[in-house]
Design a protein around this motif. Structure first.
Motif, PDB file in Angstrom:
ATOM      1  N   THR A 257       0.838  -1.202   0.000  1.00 12.03           N
ATOM      2  CA  THR A 257       0.000   0.000   0.000  1.00 12.03           C
ATOM      3  C   THR A 257       0.871   1.249   0.000  1.00 12.03           C
ATOM      4  OG1 THR A 257      -1.482  -1.241   1.399  1.00 12.03           O
ATOM      5  CG2 THR A 257      -1.941   1.089   1.141  1.00 12.03           C
ATOM      6  N   ALA A 258       1.849   1.254   0.912  1.00  6.86           N
ATOM      7  CA  ALA A 258       2.686   2.453   1.034  1.00  6.86           C
ATOM      8  C   ALA A 258       3.509   2.660  -0.228  1.00  6.86           C
ATOM      9  CB  ALA A 258       3.599   2.315   2.252  1.00  6.86           C
ATOM     10  N   VAL A 259       4.103   1.585  -0.727  1.00 10.76           N
ATOM     11  CA  VAL A 259       4.971   1.730  -1.902  1.00 10.76           C
ATOM     12  C   VAL A 259       4.149   2.143  -3.113  1.00 10.76           C
ATOM     13  CG1 VAL A 259       6.450   0.458  -3.481  1.00 10.76           C
ATOM     14  CG2 VAL A 259       6.711   0.140  -1.044  1.00 10.76           C
ATOM     15  N   GLN A 260       2.981   1.549  -3.242  1.00 10.92           N
ATOM     16  CA  GLN A 260       2.177   1.903  -4.409  1.00 10.92           C
ATOM     17  C   GLN A 260       1.756   3.369  -4.377  1.00 10.92           C
ATOM     18  OE1 GLN A 260      -1.729   0.106  -4.914  1.00 10.92           O
ATOM     19  NE2 GLN A 260      -1.247  -0.191  -7.059  1.00 10.92           N
ATOM     20  N   ALA A 261       1.332   3.824  -3.219  1.00 12.39           N
ATOM     21  CA  ALA A 261       0.904   5.225  -3.126  1.00 12.39           C
ATOM     22  C   ALA A 261       2.072   6.165  -3.393  1.00 12.39           C
ATOM     23  CB  ALA A 261       0.305   5.485  -1.752  1.00 12.39           C
ATOM     24  N   ALA A 262       3.242   5.818  -2.864  1.00 10.13           N
ATOM     25  CA  ALA A 262       4.404   6.692  -3.081  1.00 10.13           C
ATOM     26  C   ALA A 262       4.817   6.686  -4.543  1.00 10.13           C
ATOM     27  CB  ALA A 262       5.563   6.235  -2.202  1.00 10.13           C
ATOM     28  N   GLN A 263       4.762   5.505  -5.160  1.00 14.64           N
ATOM     29  CA  GLN A 263       5.090   5.429  -6.590  1.00 14.64           C
ATOM     30  C   GLN A 263       4.111   6.247  -7.411  1.00 14.64           C
ATOM     31  OE1 GLN A 263       5.012   1.366  -7.752  1.00 14.64           O
ATOM     32  NE2 GLN A 263       7.119   1.010  -7.233  1.00 14.64           N
ATOM     33  N   LYS A 264       2.860   6.176  -7.024  1.00 11.57           N
ATOM     34  CA  LYS A 264       1.837   6.904  -7.763  1.00 11.57           C
ATOM     35  C   LYS A 264       2.084   8.400  -7.675  1.00 11.57           C
ATOM     36  CE  LYS A 264      -3.061   6.548  -8.538  1.00 11.57           C
ATOM     37  NZ  LYS A 264      -4.276   5.854  -8.126  1.00 11.57           N
ATOM     38  N   MET A 265       2.471   8.851  -6.493  1.00 15.50           N
ATOM     39  CA  MET A 265       2.742  10.284  -6.328  1.00 15.50           C
ATOM     40  C   MET A 265       3.988  10.676  -7.110  1.00 15.50           C
ATOM     41  SD  MET A 265       3.265  12.287  -2.795  1.00 15.50           S
ATOM     42  CE  MET A 265       4.123  13.845  -2.721  1.00 15.50           C
ATOM     43  N   ALA A 266       5.002   9.804  -7.061  1.00 13.09           N
ATOM     44  CA  ALA A 266       6.255  10.139  -7.737  1.00 13.09           C
ATOM     45  C   ALA A 266       6.158   9.920  -9.232  1.00 13.09           C
ATOM     46  CB  ALA A 266       7.377   9.279  -7.174  1.00 13.09           C
ATOM     47  N   ASN A 267       5.211   9.038  -9.634  1.00 11.25           N
ATOM     48  CA  ASN A 267       5.054   8.664 -11.029  1.00 11.25           C
ATOM     49  C   ASN A 267       6.307   8.029 -11.612  1.00 11.25           C
ATOM     50  OD1 ASN A 267       3.361   8.300 -13.139  1.00 11.25           O
ATOM     51  ND2 ASN A 267       3.869  10.228 -14.125  1.00 11.25           N
ATOM     52  N   VAL A 268       7.039   7.311 -10.791  1.00  5.23           N
ATOM     53  CA  VAL A 268       8.151   6.491 -11.287  1.00  5.23           C
ATOM     54  C   VAL A 268       8.067   5.143 -10.576  1.00  5.23           C
ATOM     55  CG1 VAL A 268       9.762   8.343 -11.823  1.00  5.23           C
ATOM     56  CG2 VAL A 268       9.746   7.366  -9.553  1.00  5.23           C
ATOM     57  N   ARG A 269       8.703   4.207 -11.194  1.00  8.54           N
ATOM     58  CA  ARG A 269       8.764   2.885 -10.585  1.00  8.54           C
ATOM     59  C   ARG A 269      10.057   2.802  -9.794  1.00  8.54           C
ATOM     60  NH1 ARG A 269       8.587  -2.964 -13.407  1.00  8.54           N
ATOM     61  NH2 ARG A 269       9.810  -3.994 -11.823  1.00  8.54           N
ATOM     62  N   VAL A 270       9.968   2.314  -8.567  1.00  8.27           N
ATOM     63  CA  VAL A 270      11.196   2.136  -7.781  1.00  8.27           C
ATOM     64  C   VAL A 270      11.448   0.649  -7.609  1.00  8.27           C
ATOM     65  CG1 VAL A 270      11.252   4.299  -6.540  1.00  8.27           C
ATOM     66  CG2 VAL A 270       9.859   2.471  -5.675  1.00  8.27           C
ATOM     67  N   ASP A 271      12.699   0.295  -7.736  1.00 10.24           N
ATOM     68  CA  ASP A 271      13.075  -1.103  -7.585  1.00 10.24           C
ATOM     69  C   ASP A 271      13.938  -1.327  -6.361  1.00 10.24           C
ATOM     70  OD1 ASP A 271      11.782  -2.046  -9.810  1.00 10.24           O
ATOM     71  OD2 ASP A 271      13.378  -1.350 -11.127  1.00 10.24           O
ATOM     72  N   HIS A 272      14.589  -0.277  -5.899  1.00 14.32           N
ATOM     73  CA  HIS A 272      15.503  -0.449  -4.786  1.00 14.32           C
ATOM     74  C   HIS A 272      14.952   0.256  -3.569  1.00 14.32           C
ATOM     75  CE1 HIS A 272      17.997  -0.881  -8.412  1.00 14.32           C
ATOM     76  NE2 HIS A 272      18.505  -1.869  -7.711  1.00 14.32           N
ATOM     77  N   VAL A 273      15.103  -0.381  -2.458  1.00 10.31           N
ATOM     78  CA  VAL A 273      14.516   0.166  -1.255  1.00 10.31           C
ATOM     79  C   VAL A 273      15.544   0.067  -0.124  1.00 10.31           C
ATOM     80  CG1 VAL A 273      13.403  -1.872  -0.257  1.00 10.31           C
ATOM     81  CG2 VAL A 273      12.247   0.276  -0.182  1.00 10.31           C
ATOM     82  N   ILE A 274      15.578   1.095   0.690  1.00 12.20           N
ATOM     83  CA  ILE A 274      16.393   1.066   1.899  1.00 12.20           C
ATOM     84  C   ILE A 274      15.416   1.058   3.063  1.00 12.20           C
ATOM     85  CG2 ILE A 274      18.053   2.324   3.291  1.00 12.20           C
ATOM     86  CD1 ILE A 274      19.347   3.307   0.821  1.00 12.20           C
ATOM     87  N   ALA A 275      15.579   0.110   3.935  1.00  7.89           N
ATOM     88  CA  ALA A 275      14.574  -0.071   4.980  1.00  7.89           C
ATOM     89  C   ALA A 275      15.196   0.160   6.352  1.00  7.89           C
ATOM     90  CB  ALA A 275      14.002  -1.480   4.910  1.00  7.89           C
ATOM     91  N   CYS A 276      14.342   0.545   7.297  1.00  7.01           N
ATOM     92  CA  CYS A 276      14.790   0.588   8.679  1.00  7.01           C
ATOM     93  C   CYS A 276      13.698   0.013   9.564  1.00  7.01           C
ATOM     94  CB  CYS A 276      15.162   2.005   9.109  1.00  7.01           C
ATOM     95  SG  CYS A 276      13.770   3.047   9.499  1.00  7.01           S
ATOM     96  N   PHE A 277      14.085  -0.489  10.680  1.00 11.43           N
ATOM     97  CA  PHE A 277      13.124  -1.096  11.595  1.00 11.43           C
ATOM     98  C   PHE A 277      13.639  -0.862  13.009  1.00 11.43           C
ATOM     99  CE2 PHE A 277      15.644  -4.757  12.819  1.00 11.43           C
ATOM    100  CZ  PHE A 277      16.607  -4.730  11.830  1.00 11.43           C
ATOM    101  N   ALA A 278      12.716  -0.955  13.980  1.00  9.93           N
ATOM    102  CA  ALA A 278      13.074  -0.575  15.345  1.00  9.93           C
ATOM    103  C   ALA A 278      13.400  -1.771  16.222  1.00  9.93           C
ATOM    104  CB  ALA A 278      11.922   0.214  15.970  1.00  9.93           C
ATOM    105  N   GLY A 279      12.832  -2.906  15.876  1.00  8.40           N
ATOM    106  CA  GLY A 279      12.916  -4.022  16.813  1.00  8.40           C
ATOM    107  C   GLY A 279      14.161  -4.866  16.647  1.00  8.40           C
ATOM    108  N   ALA A 280      13.967  -6.164  16.834  1.00 11.67           N
ATOM    109  CA  ALA A 280      15.008  -7.179  16.678  1.00 11.67           C
ATOM    110  C   ALA A 280      16.094  -7.075  17.739  1.00 11.67           C
ATOM    111  CB  ALA A 280      15.619  -7.159  15.285  1.00 11.67           C
TER     112      ALA A 280
END
Lengths: 444, 293
Positions: A92-115
């Protein structure tokens, strides 16, 4: 260890490839929300980057062209709990962001709090081969660090060289090119649960995205919300998230300690839900609209309609005073801050020259929190907001987005990590060569 | 307060929708779908339609029918031809030669070719054809003006000032006002002949004609069988000299057969036999002398 080294190197190469393509996505997977930003890199910015930390630390070279936030699902304590749910939320998040940017993204940098991050301080030293310290010498010093037993099923997430010492001269930021005989380095290593990270990577891969980097949200939250002199002189960033509260200590622009407290805003919400006997969504709404930690006389008179849809008139017509609500919230917030205090004490935060504490994250928006935090953590407390980056929508400039913004900075200008240096030649596994020789001997 | 069974749609895109959106955002795919695919479809439709020879032939026939229909509308039909500027005989000849069947569509009449055909007639200097409103093919002809009569071995021919043949002539008397020329290649030098005749002045009445000798020079034939032999180059000047001699000394009034001007610095006179005998006698010489011919 070498395996992880290779996979981290692969991620770095992926990040470089993504920078060349010019578009990269940032994914902050939190317990409360998942934020996705799409960055466009168009060469060095107007300000340029003359030295390792440019005037804007690489911030002027990118622009946020797409941003989307969605309610997180299937995440608990910053770890993925139900993968299909999380996958949908990421989509959902990626699709909405892609739609706003109007480009396709293939690479993602992620962060998380747990683990369950855990910090280690490592020391390593080696003899400089050629009197002048070269990249190889740095790599050998880094690989000479004796790694403690980090435990079964744990992996290294960050390994920053924090400090270099060259023949009794210590405090060097970058020893390359300097003359000396013995090079010693201090490294800060952050280990996390391997299973949680692997689940996260798998989840992102299932969304047809490739991971170009991964970071701890405590670290990136610190990058985004600590100002430069705070990072230099010593400060702690407390990222109060939904499921867990991250804690990172910075000095000399390096993170030297990170930890997380597995209590967050969601626990406050659930306390309200239990205490007032309302659904979680109502509790969340009441918390955000009327929440606080300091009760005054005025709050006894301010009545809050709780509402409800049980059909029982008496139950649906209940109302509580704001003082009661604060009475529910405050103990939990105090508990979080006390846990943080305990972690800071354990880390020896008292011995830092400057003991600035910056509160950020969505939980830091509780009114009156700074006063409460000052009582528990010490007088030098401020509320931090993330740095402003180009193109960031107004809705994403709040403290809840300090992780996402920090990840942007991390993507644009990552600090040197252990795997950025080539493995020294004498450390290459000699076994494969020996086996090849043996094969020849056996067959001829 | 709230309806009990609220159906809450999952805000997450399905995996398929997500993949389709990503595919749609791929630039290459977008270009393919928006430009290349429609072009391919159009090409395919045309290829399938025109793959059959029958359909191609039908289309061509349809087009031809339409074209014929338009060409044969009454607005484009030519029903008569009017010839202007030609003598009745020439007009009849042109009509007979063209033999256009009226009515005919103006698209079927090749005006350029018809004009070339008309202009191929000797008597026509130039022709101008146009289809004027009312379905009339108007032919405006400028006839060649005869300027000379040329006596050849086969008969008399009329020539125009440029030396082009105009018509046959059966009777010299029919065009007695035109000067006569003779000799092979005389038609090639008609302008020169005209210049000579124009310079004749007082001798004009005496000139019977000009004879082209060896396709290179002119002889002026006068009555009383007198001949003036003109040189190849600058014949008019030589002729004017003869005229001047005649004016001043009455040269041609003497019993002279020929005045030879072929060598400009040495005019030669040839006397008649009687005059020569008389001259010999007067000078007390033999009647037949060694004087050159």
């Amino acid at each position: 260890m070498t395996d992880l080294y290779q996979s981290q190197r692969a991620m770095r190469n992926m990040r470089r490839a993504a920078m060349q393509r010019g578009v990269i996505a940032i994914l902050d997977i939190g317990t409360f929300k998942i934020a996705c930003l799409v960055l466009r890199f168009d060469g060095p910015g107007r300000l340029g980057e003359q030295d390792s930390v440019g005037p804007m630390a690489g911030q002027s070279s990118f622009r946020v062209i797409g941003a989307a936030t969605t309610r997180s699902r299937g995440v608990r304590f910053g770890e993925i709990d139900a993968m299909p749910e999380t996958e949908r939320a990421v989509r959902t998040a990626v699709q909405a962001a892609q739609k706003m940017a109007n480009v396709r993204v293939d690479h993602v940098i992620a962060c998380f709090a747990g683990a369950r991050p855990r910090s280690y301080g490592l020391v390593g030293e080696c003899q400089v081969q050629d009197r002048v310290v070269s990249e190889q010498d740095v790599a050998r010093a880094l690989s000479a660090c004796d790694v403690p037993d980090i435990g079964e099923g744990r992996e290294v997430l960050h390994a920053h060289p924090v400090n270099f010492a060259l023949d009794y001269r210590t405090g060097l930021g970058d020893p390359r090119g300097q003359v000396g005989a013995r090079l010693a380095c201090d490294m800060h290593m952050l280990s996390v649960d391997a299973a949680a990270v692997q689940t996260l990577l798998l989840c992102i891969n299932r969304c047809d995205l490739e991971v170009a980097g991964i970071a701890s949200s405590a670290y990136v939250g610190g990058i985004a919300s600590l100002v430069e002199d705070e990072q230099e002189l010593g400060a702690a960033c407390i990222d109060m998230g939904g499921g867990s509260t991250g804690l990172s200590v910075f000095i000399k622009k390096h993170m030297i300690y990170a930890e997380s407290v597995r209590i967050g805003g969601d626990h406050v919400t659930s306390d309200i839900s239990k205490g007032l006997q309302v659904p979680l969504s109502t509790a969340e709404r009441i918390k955000t609209r009327h929440g606080g930690v300091h009760a005054t006389g005025m709050d006894d008179r301010e009545m809050i309609e709780i509402g409800g849809d049980s059909g029982d008139w008496d139950k649906d017509r209940r109302s509580v005073s704001r003082a009661e609500l604060i009475g529910i919230m405050r103990p939990r917030v105090e508990e979080i801050l006390e846990e943080v205090r305990a972690q800071l004490d354990a880390a020896g935060f008292d011995s830092l020259p400057s003991q600035q504490i910056v509160l950020t994250g969505g939980g830091s928006q509780i009114p009156g929190l700074d006063g409460l935090a000052a009582k528990i953590l010490g007088q030098r407390v401020r509320l931090g907001r993330p740095l402003r980056v180009q193109g960031l929508p107004q809705a994403a400039t709040g403290p809840a987005f300090s992780g996402a913004v920090g990840l942007c900075l991390f993507a644009a200008h990552p600090q040197d990590e252990w795997w950025d240096f080539d493995i020294p030649a004498d450390r290459y596994p000699a076994r494969s060569l020996k086996r090849a020789v043996k094969w020849f001997k056996d067959n001829w | 307060m709230q309806p009990v069974n609220v159906f809450r749609r999952d805000p997450a895109p399905s995996r398929m929708a997500y993949r389709m959106q990503r595919l749609w955002l791929t630039p290459l795919f977008r270009v393919f779908l928006r430009h290349i695919l429609p072009a391919l479809i159009v090409v395919l439709v045309f290829a399938v339609y025109f793959g059959s020879a029958q359909r191609r032939a039908a289309l061509v026939t349809q087009f031809d029918t339409l074209r014929t229909e338009i060409e044969h509308r009454p607005e484009f039909m030519v029903s008569m031809m009017s010839i202007e500027g030609a003598s009745p005989a020439l007009g009849d000849a042109v009509r007979a030669m063209l033999a256009i069947k009226f009515p005919q569509s103006s698209f079927d009449i090749d005006l350029e070719a018809t004009r070339a055909k008309i202009e191929a007639l000797d008597a026509v200097a130039s022709a101008d054809l146009r289809v004027v409103p009312g379905g009339v093919l108007q032919v405006t002809i400028r006839e060649r003006e005869a300027a000379m009569v040329w006596r050849t071995r086969d008969g008399l021919v009329l020539l125009d000032p440029t030396g082009h043949r105009v018509a046959e002539l059966t009777d010299r008397a029919a065009r007695a006002e035109l000067p006569l020329i003779a000799g092979d290649g005389a038609d090639q030098a008609v302008p020169e002949a005209q210049a000579i005749l124009a310079a004749a002045g007082p001798l004009a009445t005496r000139i019977r004609g000009l004879v082209r000798i060896g396709d290179r020079r002119w002889d002026v034939m006068l009555d009383r069988d007198q001949t003036i032999l003109l040189p190849e180059t600058d014949p008019v000047t030589a002729f004017e000299r003869v005229i001047a001699l005649d004016q001043s000394q009455g040269l041609l009034a003497h019993d002279i057969v020929a005045v030879d001007m072929r060598l400009p610095d040495r005019p030669v006179l040839r006397l008649s036999a009687d005059a020569f005998a008389a001259r010999q006698k007067a000078f007390g010489l033999k009647p037949t002398g060694a004087v050159s011919k």
